[in-house]
Design a protein around this motif. Structure first.
Motif, short mmCIF file in Angstrom:
data_model
loop_
_atom_site.label_atom_id
_atom_site.label_comp_id
_atom_site.label_asym_id
_atom_site.label_seq_id
_atom_site.Cartn_x
_atom_site.Cartn_y
_atom_site.Cartn_z
N ASP A 9 0.83 -1.22 0.00
CA ASP A 9 0.00 0.00 0.00
C ASP A 9 0.86 1.26 0.00
N TRP A 10 1.96 1.25 0.77
CA TRP A 10 2.85 2.41 0.80
C TRP A 10 3.51 2.62 -0.56
N LEU A 11 3.96 1.53 -1.18
CA LEU A 11 4.58 1.64 -2.50
C LEU A 11 3.58 2.14 -3.54
N ARG A 12 2.36 1.69 -3.48
CA ARG A 12 1.33 2.13 -4.41
C ARG A 12 1.02 3.61 -4.21
N ALA A 13 0.96 4.06 -2.97
CA ALA A 13 0.64 5.46 -2.69
C ALA A 13 1.75 6.41 -3.13
N HIS A 14 3.00 5.95 -3.09
CA HIS A 14 4.13 6.81 -3.42
C HIS A 14 4.84 6.39 -4.70
N LEU A 52 10.54 16.55 -11.51
CA LEU A 52 9.31 15.76 -11.50
C LEU A 52 9.04 15.16 -10.12
N ALA A 53 10.09 14.76 -9.42
CA ALA A 53 9.93 14.22 -8.07
C ALA A 53 9.42 15.30 -7.12
N LEU A 54 9.90 16.53 -7.28
CA LEU A 54 9.41 17.62 -6.44
C LEU A 54 7.92 17.87 -6.67
N GLY A 55 7.50 17.84 -7.92
CA GLY A 55 6.07 18.00 -8.23
C GLY A 55 5.25 16.87 -7.64
N ALA A 56 5.75 15.65 -7.73
CA ALA A 56 5.04 14.50 -7.16
C ALA A 56 4.95 14.61 -5.64
N LEU A 57 6.01 15.10 -5.01
CA LEU A 57 6.01 15.28 -3.56
C LEU A 57 4.97 16.30 -3.14
N ARG A 58 4.84 17.38 -3.91
CA ARG A 58 3.85 18.41 -3.59
C ARG A 58 2.43 17.91 -3.84
N ARG A 59 2.23 17.06 -4.83
CA ARG A 59 0.90 16.51 -5.08
C ARG A 59 0.51 15.45 -4.07
N ASP A 60 1.49 14.86 -3.38
CA ASP A 60 1.19 13.83 -2.38
C ASP A 60 0.27 14.34 -1.27
#
Length: 169
Positions: A9-14, A52-60
């Motif tokens: 579940d953690w891997l799927r969420a991130h 792209l990782a920074l954008g993904a972190l902000r969308r989390d």
């Protein structure tokens, strides 16, 4: 291969963040292989992966378990909310003048206000609410880092309200 359910579940969420971070690491590895050619290509790949990782972190921060009634859609430049128990509505992004985060009845909500003064309340944990992250990036002068921080703060406090964006005149 069996993976524990909590790890899965953690891997799927991130997953998005992990993929882009892996891209950045692969770029760094390539950059360190030697020679200016690999350094330039690898550095470029690392920069793209990191951004792209920074954008993904902000969308989390926008991704939450669905816990509120209603559905959010972004269609043709308009934010639509279909409320199951509350009234819904629609506000075009071009008419949006203010975004606030507030806590009502123990639940965090987005309060979107239009030029005509109409307001739309959207629970942050409604179905489809993570799509608001992409819609908000189209707004001029909006700082997604500040919005993510505000979302984390308001969602966890008892009574809070924060204005996260206001259209400049």
């Amino acid at each position: 291969m069996v993976i524990r359910s909590d790890i899965r579940d953690w891997l799927r969420a991130h997953a998005e963040l992990l993929i882009f971070a892996g891209l950045a690491v692969a770029g760094l590895w390539l950059a360190l292989r030697g020679g200016w050619f690999f350094a330039v290509i690898g550095g470029g790949v690392a920069l793209v992966g990191a951004s792209l990782a920074l954008g993904a972190l902000r969308r989390d921060a926008f991704r939450r378990p669905i816990d509120a009634p209603g559905l959010v859609e972004i269609v043709e430049g308009a934010i639509r909310f279909y409320g199951a128990t509350d009234r819904g509505g629609e506000i075009p992004l071009r008419d949006l003048v203010e975004i606030r985060l507030l806590r009502l009845q123990g639940r965090a909500h987005w309060r979107l206000r239009s030029q005509t003064g109409e307001a739309l309340l959207i629970p942050v944990d409604a179905a489809g609410a993570p799509a608001l992250a992409d819609a908000f990036t189209a707004l001029p002068g909006l700082d997604m880092g500040a919005v993510s921080a505000a979302l984390a703060g308001v969602a966890d406090r008892g009574d809070a309200m924060r204005t996260v964006w206001r259209r400049s005149a």
